[in-house]
Design an enzyme around this catalytic site. Structure first.
Site, PDB file in Angstrom:
ATOM      1  N   GLY A  39      72.746  -9.882   0.496  1.00 28.93           N
ATOM      2  CA  GLY A  39      71.904 -10.657   1.280  1.00 28.93           C
ATOM      3  C   GLY A  39      71.761 -12.161   1.173  1.00 28.93           C
ATOM      4  N   ASP A  94      67.993 -13.527  -1.922  1.00 25.70           N
ATOM      5  CA  ASP A  94      67.558 -13.882  -0.649  1.00 25.70           C
ATOM      6  C   ASP A  94      65.974 -14.030  -0.591  1.00 25.70           C
ATOM      7  OD1 ASP A  94      67.349 -11.154  -1.108  1.00 25.70           O
ATOM      8  OD2 ASP A  94      68.581 -10.666   0.821  1.00 25.70           O
ATOM      9  N   ASP A  97      60.236 -10.205  -2.910  1.00 26.96           N
ATOM     10  CA  ASP A  97      59.089  -9.389  -2.542  1.00 26.96           C
ATOM     11  C   ASP A  97      58.368  -8.616  -3.541  1.00 26.96           C
ATOM     12  OD1 ASP A  97      57.532  -7.867  -0.645  1.00 26.96           O
ATOM     13  OD2 ASP A  97      59.501  -6.376   0.005  1.00 26.96           O
ATOM     14  N   LYS A 125      57.695 -13.412  -0.827  1.00 26.79           N
ATOM     15  CA  LYS A 125      56.547 -12.877  -0.128  1.00 26.79           C
ATOM     16  C   LYS A 125      55.921 -12.567  -1.150  1.00 26.79           C
ATOM     17  CE  LYS A 125      58.249  -9.219   2.272  1.00 26.79           C
ATOM     18  NZ  LYS A 125      59.023  -8.260   3.514  1.00 26.79           N
ATOM     19  N   PHE A 146      58.500  -8.283   7.666  1.00 22.27           N
ATOM     20  CA  PHE A 146      59.735  -7.744   7.348  1.00 22.27           C
ATOM     21  C   PHE A 146      60.801  -8.849   8.254  1.00 22.27           C
ATOM     22  CE2 PHE A 146      63.636  -5.437   7.546  1.00 22.27           C
ATOM     23  CZ  PHE A 146      63.920  -5.116   6.513  1.00 22.27           C
ATOM     24  N   VAL A 147      61.357  -9.528   7.430  1.00 23.04           N
ATOM     25  CA  VAL A 147      62.313 -10.656   8.100  1.00 23.04           C
ATOM     26  C   VAL A 147      63.612  -9.986   8.159  1.00 23.04           C
ATOM     27  CG1 VAL A 147      60.658 -12.529   7.733  1.00 23.04           C
ATOM     28  CG2 VAL A 147      62.235 -11.836   6.011  1.00 23.04           C
ATOM     29  N   ASP A 153      69.123  -8.226   6.167  1.00 22.25           N
ATOM     30  CA  ASP A 153      69.391  -7.004   7.243  1.00 22.25           C
ATOM     31  C   ASP A 153      68.359  -6.280   7.570  1.00 22.25           C
ATOM     32  OD1 ASP A 153      69.486  -5.770   4.429  1.00 22.25           O
ATOM     33  OD2 ASP A 153      70.137  -4.230   5.557  1.00 22.25           O
ATOM     34  N   ARG A 159      72.394  -9.569   9.494  1.00 19.05           N
ATOM     35  CA  ARG A 159      72.559 -10.765   8.470  1.00 19.05           C
ATOM     36  C   ARG A 159      73.371 -11.875   9.116  1.00 19.05           C
ATOM     37  NH1 ARG A 159      72.110  -7.981   3.494  1.00 19.05           N
ATOM     38  NH2 ARG A 159      72.599  -5.824   3.633  1.00 19.05           N
TER      39      ARG A 159
HETATM   40  P1  5GP Z   1      61.977  -6.724  -4.330  1.00 16.89           P
HETATM   41  O1  5GP Z   1      62.659  -5.956  -5.298  1.00 16.89           O
HETATM   42  O2  5GP Z   1      61.390  -8.164  -4.745  1.00 16.89           O
HETATM   43  O3  5GP Z   1      60.747  -5.993  -3.880  1.00 16.89           O
HETATM   44  O4  5GP Z   1      62.766  -6.915  -3.248  1.00 16.89           O
HETATM   45  C1  5GP Z   1      63.975  -7.695  -3.242  1.00 16.89           C
HETATM   46  C2  5GP Z   1      65.006  -7.192  -2.236  1.00 16.89           C
HETATM   47  O5  5GP Z   1      64.216  -6.296  -1.095  1.00 16.89           O
HETATM   48  C3  5GP Z   1      65.526  -8.331  -1.481  1.00 16.89           C
HETATM   49  O6  5GP Z   1      66.784  -8.840  -2.233  1.00 16.89           O
HETATM   50  C4  5GP Z   1      66.162  -7.813   0.019  1.00 16.89           C
HETATM   51  O7  5GP Z   1      67.027  -7.262  -0.175  1.00 16.89           O
HETATM   52  C5  5GP Z   1      64.841  -6.571   0.146  1.00 16.89           C
HETATM   53  N1  5GP Z   1      63.814  -7.235   1.064  1.00 16.89           N
HETATM   54  C6  5GP Z   1      62.342  -7.631   0.597  1.00 16.89           C
HETATM   55  N2  5GP Z   1      61.764  -7.872   1.700  1.00 16.89           N
HETATM   56  C7  5GP Z   1      62.480  -7.939   2.598  1.00 16.89           C
HETATM   57  C8  5GP Z   1      62.429  -8.411   4.071  1.00 16.89           C
HETATM   58  O8  5GP Z   1      61.364  -8.710   4.765  1.00 16.89           O
HETATM   59  N3  5GP Z   1      63.591  -8.199   4.932  1.00 16.89           N
HETATM   60  C9  5GP Z   1      64.608  -7.527   4.417  1.00 16.89           C
HETATM   61  N4  5GP Z   1      65.799  -7.695   5.275  1.00 16.89           N
HETATM   62  N5  5GP Z   1      64.880  -7.571   3.216  1.00 16.89           N
HETATM   63  C10 5GP Z   1      63.781  -7.603   2.486  1.00 16.89           C
HETATM   64 MG    MG Z   2      68.838  -7.938  -1.359  1.00 18.49          MG
END
Ligand code: 5GP
Ligand code: MG
Length: 182
Positions: A39, A94, A97, A125, A146-147, A153, A159
């Site tokens: 990403g 990227d 979350d 986020k 969700f972006v 993606d 992407r």
């Molecule tokens: P985390 O481990 O912090 O929950 O999430 C990180 C990963 O989840 C990011 O690198 C991304 O790949 C994916 N992700 C989290 N939120 C989003 C979103 O809103 N859109 C997309 N496309 N991917 C997300």
């Molecule tokens: Mg990622």
């Protein structure tokens, strides 16, 4: 298709200012930029072209979202090749979350004994955070949506959009039992 949340122009402006901030903080030093695949590709390309300090670039393959909008187990699909021992490392992702990805990556890198680790994410986020961690450099704080686009993606698509957008809900609220094609 997708509604624009962050325009190309806003991305460009913000990334220029992030790069200035990073340059100031790492003045004089050499950096190992560790970008998480897949990403970060557009963000990374734009960010590093704004950096004039000496840097080396490496990638970690990390996958947490596998085809759907719900997180799954974290899988490393590519390991580092550069030696980061005693180095200043800037981890680029990227989006931050829940924080599971970045905290796992930072823990993994710490075991390699770098001099310091800083983290940089295009999007943050905070609403869904599980791990107590913050990124050192954040492009944009966004609401709990969700972006897609600019590297992000949905089921490996979108992407290539030059902006960050929000998908129309009917595109990802699939009937139960309906698989998403890779
Ligand atoms: P985390 O481990 O912090 O929950 O999430 C990180 C990963 O989840 C990011 O690198 C991304 O790949 C994916 N992700 C989290 N939120 C989003 C979103 O809103 N859109 C997309 N496309 N991917 C997300
Ligand atoms: Mg990622």
């Amino acid at each position: 298709m997708a509604q624009v949340l962050i325009t190309e122009a806003a991305l460009e402006r913000r990334i220029r200012s992030l790069a200035r901030q990073i340059e100031r903080d790492f003045r004089g030093g050499e950096l190992v930029v560790v970008a998480l695949l897949n990403g970060t590709v557009p963000f990374l390309a734009d960010l590093i072209r704004r950096l004039t300090l000496p840097l080396r670039l490496d990638f970690l393959g990390v996958s947490s979202y596998r085809g759907a909008t719900q997180p799954r187990k974290l899988i490393y699909t590519k390991e580092l090749r550069l030696d980061v021992r005693g180095r200043s490392v800037l981890v680029v992702d990227d989006i931050l979350d829940t924080g599971r990805t970045l905290s796992s990556v930072v823990a993994k890198l710490r075991r390699l004994k770098p001099r310091l680790i800083r983290t940089c994410v295009l999007l943050d986020k905070p609403a869904r955070r599980i791990e107590t961690l913050q990124a050192d450099y954040v492009g944009f704080k966004i609401p709990n949506l969700f972006v897609v686009g600019y590297g992000l993606d949905f089921a490996e698509r979108y992407r290539n959009l030059p902006f960050v957008g929000v998908l129309r809900p009917e595109l990802y609220r699939l009937p139960s039992g309906c698989a998403i094609e890779p």
